[in-house]
Design an enzyme around this catalytic site. Structure first.
Site, short mmCIF file in Angstrom:
data_model
loop_
_atom_site.label_atom_id
_atom_site.label_comp_id
_atom_site.label_asym_id
_atom_site.label_seq_id
_atom_site.Cartn_x
_atom_site.Cartn_y
_atom_site.Cartn_z
N GLY A 251 0.81 -1.36 0.07
CA GLY A 251 0.15 -0.24 0.20
C GLY A 251 0.77 1.45 -0.45
N GLU B 73 2.50 1.10 11.13
CA GLU B 73 0.78 0.33 11.45
C GLU B 73 0.11 -0.22 12.20
OE1 GLU B 73 0.20 -0.82 8.50
OE2 GLU B 73 2.31 -0.62 6.78
#
Length: 123
Positions: free
Chosen positions: A8, A76
């Site tokens: 991503g 994350e």
């Protein structure tokens, strides 16, 4: 050194790629893994090694040191349960290797509201 699959905003040319380059990470090459990818609006999420209806998820494998991997854990949200770091089999230039990847938590996926599956496997 460790290897990590990114799919991503950490990919080359995307907003968070500077986190990799600032950690002296090295791009190994384009890669794919088995799983499902979801569009969460500003970023994608992936679930790996699903037992049915998988797609080839396209991304990149990077080589990074432990300090860099710890920085990725922070980005994350591993400590907060947003993503977890797990081992997946990634194929790069025809060779398969076990690498780290970040998998979205089912809780975040369920609560995102924008969890439309990306069947093409590329974000």
């Amino acid at each position: 050194m460790e290897k990590v699959f990114v799919y991503g905003t950490l990919k080359s040319g995307h907003g968070n790629n500077t986190l990799l380059t600032s950690q002296d990470a090295r791009l190994v090459g384009p890669a794919f893994v088995s799983g499902r990818m979801y569009n969460l609006g500003a970023f994608p999420g992936a679930r790996f090694n699903m037992h049915d209806d998988n797609s080839d998820l396209r991304g990149e494998v990077w080589e990074i040191d432990e300090k860099g991997l710890a920085a990725l854990d922070v980005l994350e949200g591993v400590k907060h349960g947003l993503y977890s770091r797990k081992r997946v089999d990634a194929t790069v230039y025809g060779e398969t290797d076990s690498v780290w990847a970040y998998e979205i938590s089912q809780r975040l996926l369920d609560n995102a509201g924008l969890n439309k599956r990306i069947k093409a496997g590329t974000w």
